[in-house]
Design a protein around this motif. Structure first.
Motif, short mmCIF file in Angstrom:
data_model
loop_
_atom_site.label_atom_id
_atom_site.label_comp_id
_atom_site.label_asym_id
_atom_site.label_seq_id
_atom_site.Cartn_x
_atom_site.Cartn_y
_atom_site.Cartn_z
N ARG A 110 0.56 -1.31 0.10
CA ARG A 110 0.16 -0.11 -0.14
C ARG A 110 0.65 1.31 -0.02
O ARG A 110 0.63 2.29 -0.81
CB ARG A 110 -0.98 -0.06 1.27
CG ARG A 110 -2.14 -0.78 1.06
CD ARG A 110 -3.05 -0.67 2.22
NE ARG A 110 -4.27 -1.71 2.08
CZ ARG A 110 -4.44 -2.69 2.87
NH1 ARG A 110 -3.67 -3.12 3.64
NH2 ARG A 110 -5.26 -3.55 2.75
N ASP A 111 1.91 1.33 0.83
CA ASP A 111 2.79 2.48 1.09
C ASP A 111 4.29 1.97 0.66
O ASP A 111 4.87 1.59 1.36
CB ASP A 111 2.77 2.81 2.39
CG ASP A 111 3.27 4.18 2.49
OD1 ASP A 111 4.31 4.44 2.13
OD2 ASP A 111 3.02 5.09 3.54
N ASP B 195 -3.62 3.93 -5.92
CA ASP B 195 -4.52 4.68 -5.05
C ASP B 195 -5.93 4.19 -5.00
O ASP B 195 -6.35 4.22 -4.03
CB ASP B 195 -4.21 6.04 -5.18
CG ASP B 195 -2.68 6.56 -4.63
OD1 ASP B 195 -1.99 6.00 -4.05
OD2 ASP B 195 -2.24 7.47 -5.30
N GLU C 12 6.87 3.85 0.34
CA GLU C 12 7.99 4.36 0.84
C GLU C 12 8.21 3.77 2.30
O GLU C 12 9.25 3.55 2.86
CB GLU C 12 8.06 5.80 0.92
CG GLU C 12 8.35 6.53 -0.31
CD GLU C 12 9.46 6.07 -1.20
OE1 GLU C 12 10.37 5.74 -0.54
OE2 GLU C 12 9.21 5.47 -2.29
N ALA C 13 6.98 3.52 2.95
CA ALA C 13 6.99 2.93 4.35
C ALA C 13 7.60 1.35 4.30
O ALA C 13 8.27 1.02 5.21
CB ALA C 13 5.53 2.90 4.85
N SER C 14 7.26 0.62 3.31
CA SER C 14 7.62 -0.85 2.97
C SER C 14 9.15 -0.76 2.74
O SER C 14 9.77 -1.44 3.21
CB SER C 14 6.85 -1.39 2.05
OG SER C 14 5.58 -1.61 2.32
N ARG D 120 3.94 -0.69 -5.79
CA ARG D 120 2.81 -0.16 -5.26
C ARG D 120 1.27 -0.44 -5.76
O ARG D 120 1.19 -0.48 -6.83
CB ARG D 120 2.93 1.45 -5.47
CG ARG D 120 2.05 2.27 -4.45
CD ARG D 120 2.20 3.92 -4.72
NE ARG D 120 2.56 4.27 -6.11
CZ ARG D 120 1.38 4.64 -6.79
NH1 ARG D 120 0.38 4.40 -6.24
NH2 ARG D 120 1.72 5.12 -8.11
#
Length: 194
Positions: A25-26, A69, A28-30, A66
């Motif tokens: 989903r995210d 959205d 950059e977080a992953s 990703r």
């Protein structure tokens, strides 16, 4: 998987489990999780869509992709709109073995999903099949190697046909997905359904 009147076919000669691609989903977080917690290194990116990571010398042993959205939050693996595995891969020793794998799949009635092609990031040749449960299983060969002590600077690839297939589908043995055909024709793929 062979009928009584067919000669048995030798299976594909896989040599090792290779890489995984996860839908996230995210991005950059992953990416932060896999670099800061798991210690992987970024090899390359495709725009804001994918990150290729490595623990060893293969260009990537994990790629993150990703989720669009506007993707609904449903359990619909074939459309890849939820977190989870997009594909896993096995290494084969040559493009010739990959070509033989096309014959093996066709003789055994296995669905070829995409390929033969050669990705931009990593330069690996690929061929993807569907297993009996609909999972994507890739075989690959000739992936770029990045020595552990190399001063490698990740490249950000444009999200276009060449990042997907350097040969612009010239070696594909099946009809490519609609989004890939749109990229070949120069149309922008927004990932949205009409």
């Amino acid at each position: 998987m062979t009928s009584a009147d067919q000669q048995p076919v030798a299976p594909i000669r896989t040599r090792k489990l290779g890489h995984l691609v996860l839908m996230v989903r995210d991005l950059e977080a992953s990416t932060r999780f896999y670099t800061e917690v798991m210690g992987l290194r970024v090899s390359d990116r495709i725009g804001d869509q994918m990150v290729f990571l490595r623990a060893g010398e293969d260009h990537h042993d994990l790629a993150l992709s990703r989720i669009p959205d506007d993707a609904p939050d449903r359990d619909d693996l074939p459309r890849y709109t939820r977190p989870g595995l997009e594909h896993f891969s096995y290494y084969v020793e040559s493009v010739e073995e990959m070509r033989r794998a096309v014959d093996v799949a066709r003789q055994l009635g296995v669905t070829i999903e995409r390929g033969i092609g050669q990705h931009g990031p990593g330069a690996n040749w690929f061929l993807v099949f569907k297993d009996p449960d609909g999972n994507n299983v890739e075989i690959y060969t000739d992936m770029d190697q990045i020595p552990m002590d190399a001063d490698h600077q990740p490249q950000t690839w444009e999200r276009n046909l060449e990042s997907f297939d350097r040969h612009r589908l010239a070696h594909f043995v099946v009809q490519p997905p609609a989004a890939v055909l749109a990229a070949k024709d120069g149309k922008k793929d927004t990932g949205k359904k009409d």
